[in-house]
Design a protein around this motif. Structure first.
Motif, short mmCIF file in Angstrom:
data_model
loop_
_atom_site.label_atom_id
_atom_site.label_comp_id
_atom_site.label_asym_id
_atom_site.label_seq_id
_atom_site.Cartn_x
_atom_site.Cartn_y
_atom_site.Cartn_z
N ASP A 195 0.83 -1.21 0.00
CA ASP A 195 0.00 0.00 0.00
C ASP A 195 0.86 1.26 0.00
O ASP A 195 0.52 2.25 -0.66
CB ASP A 195 -0.93 0.00 1.21
N LEU A 196 1.96 1.24 0.74
CA LEU A 196 2.82 2.42 0.77
C LEU A 196 3.51 2.66 -0.57
O LEU A 196 3.87 3.79 -0.89
CB LEU A 196 3.87 2.27 1.88
N LYS A 197 3.67 1.61 -1.36
CA LYS A 197 4.31 1.75 -2.68
C LYS A 197 3.32 2.17 -3.76
O LYS A 197 3.69 2.81 -4.73
CB LYS A 197 4.97 0.43 -3.07
N THR A 198 2.04 1.79 -3.59
CA THR A 198 1.09 2.02 -4.68
C THR A 198 -0.12 2.85 -4.28
O THR A 198 -0.86 3.30 -5.15
CB THR A 198 0.57 0.68 -5.24
N GLY A 199 -0.33 3.07 -3.00
CA GLY A 199 -1.50 3.80 -2.54
C GLY A 199 -1.14 5.16 -1.98
O GLY A 199 -0.05 5.68 -2.23
N LYS A 200 -2.04 5.73 -1.21
CA LYS A 200 -1.75 7.02 -0.60
C LYS A 200 -0.64 6.85 0.43
O LYS A 200 -0.50 5.79 1.06
CB LYS A 200 -3.00 7.63 0.04
N THR A 201 0.16 7.87 0.59
CA THR A 201 1.35 7.76 1.43
C THR A 201 1.09 8.31 2.82
O THR A 201 0.22 9.15 3.04
CB THR A 201 2.53 8.49 0.78
N GLY A 202 1.90 7.83 3.76
CA GLY A 202 1.79 8.22 5.15
C GLY A 202 2.36 7.09 6.00
O GLY A 202 2.78 6.06 5.49
N PRO A 203 2.37 7.24 7.33
CA PRO A 203 2.88 6.18 8.18
C PRO A 203 1.84 5.07 8.41
O PRO A 203 0.65 5.35 8.55
CB PRO A 203 3.22 6.89 9.50
#
Length: 530
Positions: A149-157
């Protein structure tokens, strides 16, 4: 023959190795020790910071500079809670972090044992997701999904909380090969309408945010702007997405924005807002033109036309759409300034901070600038020309004091061919001064420019303006040169015009850690935004 099982802790390290994680920033403690045991034999380098907040800020700086996920780790209770400031900072600026914490054994959760606290309730509001892992196989699935998800979706912790006993349980290593679904499907149904709007626009404007960086679309953006001769303004953290010396760049928009960017924002008939969340500061530079917003985060979409999608994919879909002619529009914008008229040619001692900042910027060459929070931040913003993506690293959404020094650790590790210059105030340095030890141990080429006005300058200014005079803002500081030298960092103090430039230029060339204390006028105010 039954496959040899491995502990969940070992499985997590193998997952991170497969993802080519270079560094993990952290601080060990009892409940996370199974993970550290697995890390001992890993190719991943662990960076021992001196405080868990420093670990998160360093992972944040690494992510911003490398454009890859940062990873940080801490133990239960106090260790995890010390991360909160850094995690909130990354959340406000949509920085992709994998935040790993150890916790007390599962059967003791909620029993008020030593260092037991409901970490997930704390981290929930400041992360995209916060998971308490209660099953080892689930731990693998959740970790793989978080990374995907961090690679392809919205970013954040994303926060993963592992009880110690769960880390020690065994799993089948074949689980590491499982495929996870990203769950992202973009509805491109509105693109034909957007193409038509672009083609009909007479005064188009591109407004770029850091989503352009995370989607690795900086070159796509520049190509699209150049092909169609569309001007580009940016949000604060996206400065340098297109060089601010490029003829199509208008610089920062909104609060503290340039005259040209804010004129264009208020006069444009069509704004392509790409990868930005349109904060209240950005919206100060926008008018009534039709707003097309593209962002992976559905929660920030508020345009007239919205696309929940990836910026790079969007630019590919509209790359053949061109407005008829923007020559008159670009000519109209040229009447407005792209730089801020700030006087810096002051000769007096103590130095005015704007003079000191100008000399730092002139002397740092192509170094990456990491900016801390404080009154100096305004002068950096007004005087800097950002020429490359991620050449200015600053937490614009949260603005915590103490960010700069630990963030510089991650920035330097992400950019080994570059020098890093930190601009920090005397208040901000003392928030996380212990990370000088981390910089010294790693022998990083970081030049720390410490502006010492012996006070919390911007708070004093607000108090003088609105609260009947200053109170509790005077700082009785240590000898910063001796403090740096105690950490085995070369240090010096300067206080005269011209000396800052010489000191910074020499420090950058040394390719070693250096602290330069710069004595500046304690009564100089910053210009307040209109």
């Amino acid at each position: 023959m039954e496959a040899l099982k491995i502990t969940l802790a070992n499985a997590l390290v193998k997952i991170l190795e497969k993802q080519q994680v270079e560094f993990i920033f952290g601080y060990p403690g009892e409940q996370i020790l199974p993970f550290y045991q697995a890390l001992q034999k890993s190719t991943i380098k662990h960076i021992l910071t001196r405080h868990e907040q420093g670990a998160v800020h360093a992972a944040d700086g690494y992510a911003r500079a490398s454009h890859h996920m940062g990873v940080c780790v801490a133990t239960a209770g106090p260790g995890a809670l010390n991360m909160v400031m850094g995690v909130a900072t990354a959340y406000k600026d949509s920085v992709p972090l994998l935040v790993i914490t150890g916790d007390v054994p599962l059967q003791l959760k909620g029993e008020n044992v030593f260092q037991d606290v409901d970490l997930n309730s704390v981290f929930g509001p400041i992360t995209l997701r916060s998971h308490l892992v209660t099953d080892p196989e689930e731990g693998i699935t959740i970790t793989l999904k978080a990374i995907s998800d961090l690679k392809t979706g919205k970013t954040g912790p994303i926060h993963l909380n592992f009880p110690k006993d769960i880390l020690q349980k065994e799993v089948d290593p074949i689980l590491l090969e499982m495929e996870v679904e990203t769950g992202r499907e973009t509805d491109w149904g509105g693109v034909d309408r957007i193409r038509m709007m672009v083609e009909r626009s007479q005064k188009p404007l591109i407004l770029a945010g850091t989503g352009v960086i995370w989607s690795k679309a900086t070159q796509d953006l520049q190509n699209f702007a150049e092909k169609n001769q569309i001007p580009v303004a940016t949000t604060y953290p996206a400065r340098g997405v297109i060089s601010e010396e490029h003829p199509l760049s208008l610089g920062l928009i909104g609060l503290r924005g340039t005259e040209a960017a804010n004129f264009a924002g208020k006069s444009s008939d069509l704004i392509l807002a790409l990868g930005c969340r349109l904060s209240e500061r950005t919206r100060k530079g926008l008018g009534s033109g039709t707003l097309i917003q593209v962002n992976l985060d559905e929660g920030v979409l508020g345009g007239d036309v919205n696309i929940q999608g990836d910026v790079k994919e969007f630019l590919d879909k509209i790359k053949e759409s061109s407005p008829d002619n923007t020559d008159e529009w670009l000519e109209e914008i040229q009447f407005y300034g792209k730089t801020h008229p700030v006087e810096t040619d002051f000769k007096e001692i103590p130095l005015k901070p704007q003079r000191a900042i100008k000399e730092i910027l002139n002397a740092m060459g192509d170094s990456i600038l990491v900016n801390d929070a404080g009154s100096h931040t305004t002068w950096v913003n007004l005087l800097l020309k950002a020429r490359e993506p991620s050449s200015l690293i600053f937490s614009g959404g949260f603005g915590p004091m103490g960010y700069g020094v630990p963030a510089a650790v991650g920035v330097s590790l992400a950019s080994p061919s570059k020098s890093v210059v930190v601009v920090v105030g005397d208040g901000g340095l003392q928030m996380n001064s212990q990370e000088l030890a981390t910089i010294a141990e790693l022998d990083l080429p970081i030049t720390i420019c410490l502006l010492n006005n012996q006070s919390l300058g911007i708070i004093r200014q607000w108090q003088d303006l609105y609260y009947s005079g200053s109170f509790q803002v005077k700082l009785e500081n240590p000898d910063f040169v001796k403090l740096a030298e105690a950490y085995h960092i070369k240090a010096l103090m300067v206080d005269s015009p011209g000396d800052v430039f010489v000191a910074v230029q020499k420090a950058v060339k040394l390719n070693k850690p250096v602290l330069i204390e710069i004595k500046v006028n304690e009564n100089e105010n910053i210009p307040l935004p209109g």
